[in-house]
Write an enzyme that holds these catalytic residues in place. Structure first.
Site, PDB file in Angstrom:
ATOM      1  N   GLU A 129       6.401   7.618   3.681  1.00  0.00           N
ATOM      2  CA  GLU A 129       6.213   6.505   4.627  1.00  0.00           C
ATOM      3  C   GLU A 129       6.077   5.251   3.792  1.00  0.00           C
ATOM      4  OE1 GLU A 129       6.359   6.724   7.841  1.00  0.00           O
ATOM      5  OE2 GLU A 129       6.085   8.861   8.212  1.00  0.00           O
TER       6      GLU A 129
ATOM      7  N   CYS B 220       2.927  -2.223   7.441  1.00  0.00           N
ATOM      8  CA  CYS B 220       4.275  -1.785   7.085  1.00  0.00           C
ATOM      9  C   CYS B 220       5.250  -2.231   8.172  1.00  0.00           C
ATOM     10  CB  CYS B 220       4.299  -0.277   6.906  1.00  0.00           C
ATOM     11  SG  CYS B 220       3.558   0.609   8.267  1.00  0.00           S
TER      12      CYS B 220
HETATM   13  P1  NAD Z   1       0.995   1.302  -3.252  1.00  0.00           P
HETATM   14  O1  NAD Z   1       2.327   1.926  -3.323  1.00  0.00           O
HETATM   15  O2  NAD Z   1       0.595   0.371  -4.331  1.00  0.00           O
HETATM   16  O3  NAD Z   1      -0.146   2.437  -3.236  1.00  0.00           O
HETATM   17  C1  NAD Z   1      -0.204   3.418  -2.211  1.00  0.00           C
HETATM   18  C2  NAD Z   1      -0.884   4.656  -2.741  1.00  0.00           C
HETATM   19  O4  NAD Z   1      -0.040   5.275  -3.707  1.00  0.00           O
HETATM   20  C3  NAD Z   1      -2.209   4.407  -3.456  1.00  0.00           C
HETATM   21  O5  NAD Z   1      -3.077   5.466  -3.140  1.00  0.00           O
HETATM   22  C4  NAD Z   1      -1.824   4.425  -4.924  1.00  0.00           C
HETATM   23  O6  NAD Z   1      -2.875   4.796  -5.780  1.00  0.00           O
HETATM   24  C5  NAD Z   1      -0.729   5.472  -4.927  1.00  0.00           C
HETATM   25  N1  NAD Z   1       0.266   5.330  -5.982  1.00  0.00           N
HETATM   26  C6  NAD Z   1       0.819   4.191  -6.457  1.00  0.00           C
HETATM   27  N2  NAD Z   1       1.767   4.482  -7.370  1.00  0.00           N
HETATM   28  C7  NAD Z   1       1.815   5.828  -7.466  1.00  0.00           C
HETATM   29  C8  NAD Z   1       2.589   6.744  -8.234  1.00  0.00           C
HETATM   30  N3  NAD Z   1       3.512   6.310  -9.111  1.00  0.00           N
HETATM   31  N4  NAD Z   1       2.385   8.075  -8.062  1.00  0.00           N
HETATM   32  C9  NAD Z   1       1.474   8.519  -7.176  1.00  0.00           C
HETATM   33  N5  NAD Z   1       0.696   7.705  -6.442  1.00  0.00           N
HETATM   34  C10 NAD Z   1       0.872   6.372  -6.576  1.00  0.00           C
HETATM   35  O7  NAD Z   1       0.893   0.599  -1.820  1.00  0.00           O
HETATM   36  P2  NAD Z   1      -0.260  -0.328  -1.226  1.00  0.00           P
HETATM   37  O8  NAD Z   1      -0.190  -1.660  -1.871  1.00  0.00           O
HETATM   38  O9  NAD Z   1      -1.564   0.400  -1.200  1.00  0.00           O
HETATM   39  O10 NAD Z   1       0.211  -0.440   0.311  1.00  0.00           O
HETATM   40  C11 NAD Z   1       1.185  -1.327   0.767  1.00  0.00           C
HETATM   41  C12 NAD Z   1       2.527  -0.652   0.897  1.00  0.00           C
HETATM   42  O11 NAD Z   1       2.431   0.501   1.713  1.00  0.00           O
HETATM   43  C13 NAD Z   1       3.551  -1.532   1.596  1.00  0.00           C
HETATM   44  O12 NAD Z   1       4.785  -1.386   0.942  1.00  0.00           O
HETATM   45  C14 NAD Z   1       3.608  -0.977   3.004  1.00  0.00           C
HETATM   46  O13 NAD Z   1       4.801  -1.237   3.694  1.00  0.00           O
HETATM   47  C15 NAD Z   1       3.438   0.478   2.723  1.00  0.00           C
HETATM   48  N6  NAD Z   1       2.984   1.204   3.908  1.00  0.00           N
HETATM   49  C16 NAD Z   1       3.899   1.972   4.594  1.00  0.00           C
HETATM   50  C17 NAD Z   1       3.509   2.626   5.746  1.00  0.00           C
HETATM   51  C18 NAD Z   1       4.499   3.428   6.533  1.00  0.00           C
HETATM   52  O14 NAD Z   1       4.069   4.188   7.383  1.00  0.00           O
HETATM   53  N7  NAD Z   1       5.793   3.324   6.300  1.00  0.00           N
HETATM   54  C19 NAD Z   1       2.192   2.520   6.209  1.00  0.00           C
HETATM   55  C20 NAD Z   1       1.288   1.754   5.475  1.00  0.00           C
HETATM   56  C21 NAD Z   1       1.703   1.099   4.330  1.00  0.00           C
END
Ligand code: NAD
Length: 513
Positions: free
Chosen positions: A266, A300
């Site tokens: 997601e 998102c």
């Molecule tokens: P992010 O990608 O920085 O982090 C999200 C999660 O992933 C955190 O728990 C982080 O620690 C983990 N993470 C980051 N890099 C990783 C890796 N290489 N391997 C494993 N885990 C990793 O995102 P954010 O800044 O917390 O959230 C914002 C983003 O999330 C936006 O792009 C938004 O669109 C997206 N989002 C999508 C949905 C959806 O349903 N499509 C819902 C909510 C947020």
């Protein structure tokens, strides 16, 4: 409740300093790992600190989860549903406190913090009903006295990686469905919102304890992306559901692909509303403004692009100016404010540098976006939302800037609008505002929007739990929450039963001895 202080909330959840960030359900591991600090973007107040989960603690938790899976999958699904019913009651009891904590830690308006907890309650109710509806199909066999049926079985421990912007709801979409399907869960929340996750774990722990359930059904591991990677690489975890940026999704998908695991991704969106010259503009403006600035543009599903029929471009611009002039940015716990802070100063800087880039590319300012300074804005995380006109071929318009930044793009024909709409790498949420039924249906048709979500006369954000939620292309293709999303949390088994005394082969093949 109006005057509930942050200290009262922290006390309610027993959120002590240097809290452990590793739990198997009821028990907490001793705090050993490095410290993660939780600071409110509202006013930079230190809310708490958490020990991250160490490698050896992770190992222990993963083993415990496997043991717990052996127990949990053996319970009849309606009995698991009963536990989730109780979790729903626990969430109802703590709704106000959890909603407030989410607002303090993430910075979203209180209404939205409470809304997030309501969404958790709704998914609990959905999962309870689902516990008696994990239906498989039966199908006729071509062989005499044979029967074919499908059954759905649980997978094992499900890893949940979640983002900061929905600190608790996204976990519950996954966990409640995964549990009712017979899986156990290991949750790695965003390191930016650790306290909200601990509070959820405490709500769950009470119910697990009251029902004398074993450790390992609901595990929590707090840490940064290294811990997320550890989870994604772990062969013992058959399914990873990861919510976050497309960058994260690509990294996680590689680790999971390497071991042929399953994933639900997601990821980021770049959502647009098409505003037709046949739209009710009152609806269109409200939908656009809420979509663009709600949650400070950190959903998102936030609206990032408005694709507007030329005849109404000027009117839309004027009305947007009027609406934006009324927006109040400030403390999200004050109900008079519409927009709270971004998650941190880094996010504010990214917003500012995106605006800089738009200007360099010749973009025209309709409403100036800027970082706000002065009284009430000391945390450095508050911004005034911006609206810009820019050539849609600009690369920056194809990226997700996670802030209240809106692009305006004119169009002539609806076919052109759809082409502009689909010409981004992401495919999460979309909408058309029109009173013309033909336009609406074209937008929803196979030659219309290419997104996982396509709406008519409502904006791009604010989905209900009853539908499957997710998007296509670089949004990752995953589906969560309602409809038949539960199938992704289970393995399908096809059973053929011979109730005769001969052994006919399929496709008429003869094999006589
Ligand atoms: P992010 O990608 O920085 O982090 C999200 C999660 O992933 C955190 O728990 C982080 O620690 C983990 N993470 C980051 N890099 C990783 C890796 N290489 N391997 C494993 N885990 C990793 O995102 P954010 O800044 O917390 O959230 C914002 C983003 O999330 C936006 O792009 C938004 O669109 C997206 N989002 C999508 C949905 C959806 O349903 N499509 C819902 C909510 C947020």
């Amino acid at each position: 409740m109006e005057k509930t202080t942050i200290q009262e909330i922290l006390d309610y959840f027993k959120l002590t300093e240097n809290h452990s960030g590793a739990s198997t359900g009821i028990k907490w591991e001793p705090g050993e790992g490095s410290i993660i600090v939780s600071k409110s973007p509202i006013n930079s107040q230190l809310l708490g600190s958490v020990h991250s989960c160490t490698e050896s603690q992770y190992e222990k938790l993963a083993e415990q989860a496997l043991l717990a899976f052996g127990h949990w999958r053996g319970l009849p699904a309606p009995k698991r549903g009963e536990i989730i019913r109780q979790i729903g009651l626990g969430l109802r009891e703590s709704k106000e406190m959890l909603g407030r904590l989410v607002s303090h830690e993430m910075g979203k308006p209180l209404q939205e913090g409470l809304g997030e907890v309501q969404e958790m309650i709704d998914i609990c109710d959905f999962a309870v009903g689902l516990s008696r509806q994990l239906y498989g199909k039966t199908m006729p066999s071509e062989r005499p006295q044979h029967q074919i049926m499908e059954q759905w079985h649980p997978l094992g421990p499900v890893g949940i990686i979640s983002a900061f912007n929905f600190p608790v709801a996204v976990w519950s979409w996954n966990a409640m469905i995964a549990w009712v399907c017979g899986n156990v869960c290991i949750w790695k929340p965003s390191e930016k919102t650790p306290l909200s996750a601990i509070a959820c774990q405490k709500i769950i722990a009470k119910i697990l304890k009251e029902n004398k359930l074993p450790e390992g059904i609901s595990s929590l591991i707090i840490g940064d992306k290294t811990l997320g990677e550890r989870l994604a690489k772990d062969k013992r975890i058959p399914l990873i559901s990861a919510t976050g940026s497309t960058k994260m999704g690509k990294a996680v998908a590689q680790h999971i692909g390497e071991r042929l695991g399953k994933c639900i991704l997601e990821l980021g969106g770049n959502n647009a509303i098409v505003i037709s010259n046949k739209a009710n503009l009152d609806l269109a403006i409200r939908a656009a403004v809420f979509g663009a600035v709600g949650t400070a543009g950190q959903r998102c599903t936030s609206t990032r692009r408005l694709i507007i029929q030329r005849d109404v471009v000027e009117e839309v611009k004027e009305r947007l100016k009027g609406a934006y002039a009324q927006l109040k940015v400030g403390d999200p716990l004050d109900e008079n404010n519409h927009i709270g802070p971004l998650i941190d100063q880094e996010a504010a800087k990214q917003f500012e540098s995106a605006i800089q880039k738009i200007k360099e590319l010749g973009g025209r300012e309709v409403i100036a976006g800027s970082i706000l300074e002065g009284e009430g804005y000391e945390s450095g995380c508050y911004v005034h939302p911006g609206v810009y006109e820019l050539d849609p071929s600009a690369e920056i318009m194809k990226e997700e800037t996670f802030a209240p930044l809106l692009y305006l793009i004119p169009y002539e024909t609806l076919e052109e609008a759809i082409a502009l709409h689909n010409n981004v790498p992401q495919g999460l949420s979309s909408a058309i505002m029109t009173q013309d039924v033909s336009e609406a249906h074209l937008f929803l048709s196979a030659i219309g929007s290419d997104c996982g979500i396509a709406n008519v006369n409502i904006g791009t954000s604010g989905a209900e739990i009853g539908g499957a939620f997710g998007g296509e292309k670089e949004t990752g293709g995953g589906r969560e929450s309602g409809s038949d999303s539960w199938k992704a949390y289970m393995r399908r088994q096809t059973n053929t039963i011979n109730f005769g005394q001969t052994l006919p082969l399929a496709q008429g093949i003869k094999f006589d001895l």
